[in-house]
Scaffold this motif. Sequence first.
Motif, mmCIF file in Angstrom:
data_model
loop_
_atom_site.group_PDB
_atom_site.id
_atom_site.type_symbol
_atom_site.label_atom_id
_atom_site.label_comp_id
_atom_site.label_asym_id
_atom_site.label_seq_id
_atom_site.Cartn_x
_atom_site.Cartn_y
_atom_site.Cartn_z
ATOM 1 N N ARG A 163 7.775 -36.425 26.609
ATOM 2 C CA ARG A 163 6.326 -36.215 26.727
ATOM 3 C C ARG A 163 6.022 -34.830 27.270
ATOM 4 N N ILE A 164 6.794 -34.411 28.271
ATOM 5 C CA ILE A 164 6.581 -33.072 28.851
ATOM 6 C C ILE A 164 6.864 -31.992 27.807
ATOM 7 N N TYR A 165 8.002 -32.095 27.132
ATOM 8 C CA TYR A 165 8.387 -31.090 26.144
ATOM 9 C C TYR A 165 7.418 -31.054 24.963
ATOM 10 N N GLY A 166 6.886 -32.218 24.594
ATOM 11 C CA GLY A 166 6.048 -32.282 23.404
ATOM 12 C C GLY A 166 4.586 -32.011 23.643
ATOM 13 N N THR A 167 4.212 -31.735 24.885
ATOM 14 C CA THR A 167 2.817 -31.456 25.221
ATOM 15 C C THR A 167 2.660 -29.981 25.565
ATOM 16 N N GLU A 168 1.677 -29.349 24.985
ATOM 17 C CA GLU A 168 1.445 -27.937 25.295
ATOM 18 C C GLU A 168 0.765 -27.820 26.651
ATOM 19 N N ARG B 85 21.473 -28.394 22.134
ATOM 20 C CA ARG B 85 20.838 -29.394 21.278
ATOM 21 C C ARG B 85 19.745 -30.072 22.097
ATOM 22 N N GLU B 86 18.490 -29.737 21.775
ATOM 23 C CA GLU B 86 17.350 -30.264 22.522
ATOM 24 C C GLU B 86 16.165 -30.450 21.580
ATOM 25 N N PRO B 87 15.181 -31.224 22.002
ATOM 26 C CA PRO B 87 13.965 -31.377 21.190
ATOM 27 C C PRO B 87 12.986 -30.236 21.425
ATOM 28 N N TYR B 88 12.072 -30.089 20.502
ATOM 29 C CA TYR B 88 10.940 -29.168 20.639
ATOM 30 C C TYR B 88 11.408 -27.742 20.919
ATOM 31 N N PRO C 42 12.850 -36.479 18.407
ATOM 32 C CA PRO C 42 12.791 -37.394 19.561
ATOM 33 C C PRO C 42 13.754 -38.565 19.436
ATOM 34 N N ASP C 43 13.894 -39.135 18.235
ATOM 35 C CA ASP C 43 14.827 -40.255 18.068
ATOM 36 C C ASP C 43 16.271 -39.819 18.280
ATOM 37 N N GLN C 44 16.628 -38.648 17.794
ATOM 38 C CA GLN C 44 17.980 -38.135 18.018
ATOM 39 C C GLN C 44 18.215 -37.879 19.506
ATOM 40 N N VAL D 49 14.249 -39.887 29.968
ATOM 41 C CA VAL D 49 14.224 -39.150 28.706
ATOM 42 C C VAL D 49 12.858 -39.241 28.050
ATOM 43 N N ASP D 50 12.236 -40.420 28.061
ATOM 44 C CA ASP D 50 10.890 -40.549 27.492
ATOM 45 C C ASP D 50 9.890 -39.656 28.218
ATOM 46 N N PHE D 51 10.041 -39.556 29.550
ATOM 47 C CA PHE D 51 9.158 -38.676 30.318
ATOM 48 C C PHE D 51 9.356 -37.220 29.894
ATOM 49 N N LEU D 52 10.604 -36.784 29.771
ATOM 50 C CA LEU D 52 10.870 -35.405 29.374
ATOM 51 C C LEU D 52 10.381 -35.127 27.956
#
Length: 290
Positions: A250-255, A145-148, A211-213, A245-248
């Motif tokens: 940003r990393i995960y959500g940026t191409e 269970r992860e984002p992006y 991201p909220d989850q 978590v906010d840093f990750l």
Amino acid sequence: MTVLVTGATGTVGGHTVQHLLRAGRKVRALTRDPARARLPEGVDVVAGDLTDAATLTGVFDGVTAVHLINFGQDYRPLANGQEIADLLVRAGVRRVTVLGGWEEGTLEPAIRSSTLEWTDLKPIEFMSNTLTDWGERLRTGGVIREPYGNRKSAPVHESDIGAVAAVALTEDGHAGQTYALTGPEVLTPRDKIRVLSEVTGRDLRFEELTPDQTRKEWVEEGTPPDMLLFKVFGDPPRIGRREMVDFLLRIYGTEHEVGSTPNGTVQKVTGRQARTFAQWAREHADGFRA
């Protein structure tokens, strides 16, 4: 020609040792605890810790090339890079490779400003991160269970990193080069789960979090992946869990074009096609089985 490998029992160092031995080179391995090291017969195992230059007296004597890592046991960049560079030069070492971590520390600039013939190795993403980050969760629950879930990357096999290091340490033409290392294909987390399902014969699943989850599960409820967080930020971490978590996110959500574009460097340096994620997954399938 004797080549010294630091981090010789680690993810990349062990492969570097094997590639050097297959090339007929004499290998000296540096490890914090020689008594626990499991290295091939014929390797000269010596004790030392890169984070403490006082433990490195004499270990570089008679060595012509050295494979270095720029971080200590806690994944933080080394703070004593200049001391290490000075020891190498005084010992008569000629060539070095430097395996970079998440960020540059004191080692790289000290090496670059020295008389050493250096090659920087910058893997974009290790395939072995999949086992570190996902292994326990897939063994016990079969679900990630992860984002992006469609984020793209081109992970590289740790053996290919070791192969590039071995070539740069023993052959001409690589001094002053910085090699970004990728695998041969673009993958998403969903792709990795599909491959792992095939090689393990298990019904493994990827469930995408918003991201909220993610903040709710990883911050408020304090659930894994702690290993992922500590690998990036150090153990103990230097910032709070929410900031991590906010840093990750940003990393995960940026191409990241460099990290998601296979560049062929492994093949250019070694003359052999880089290994695929499916090959890696077959080698490590037991790590994902219940």
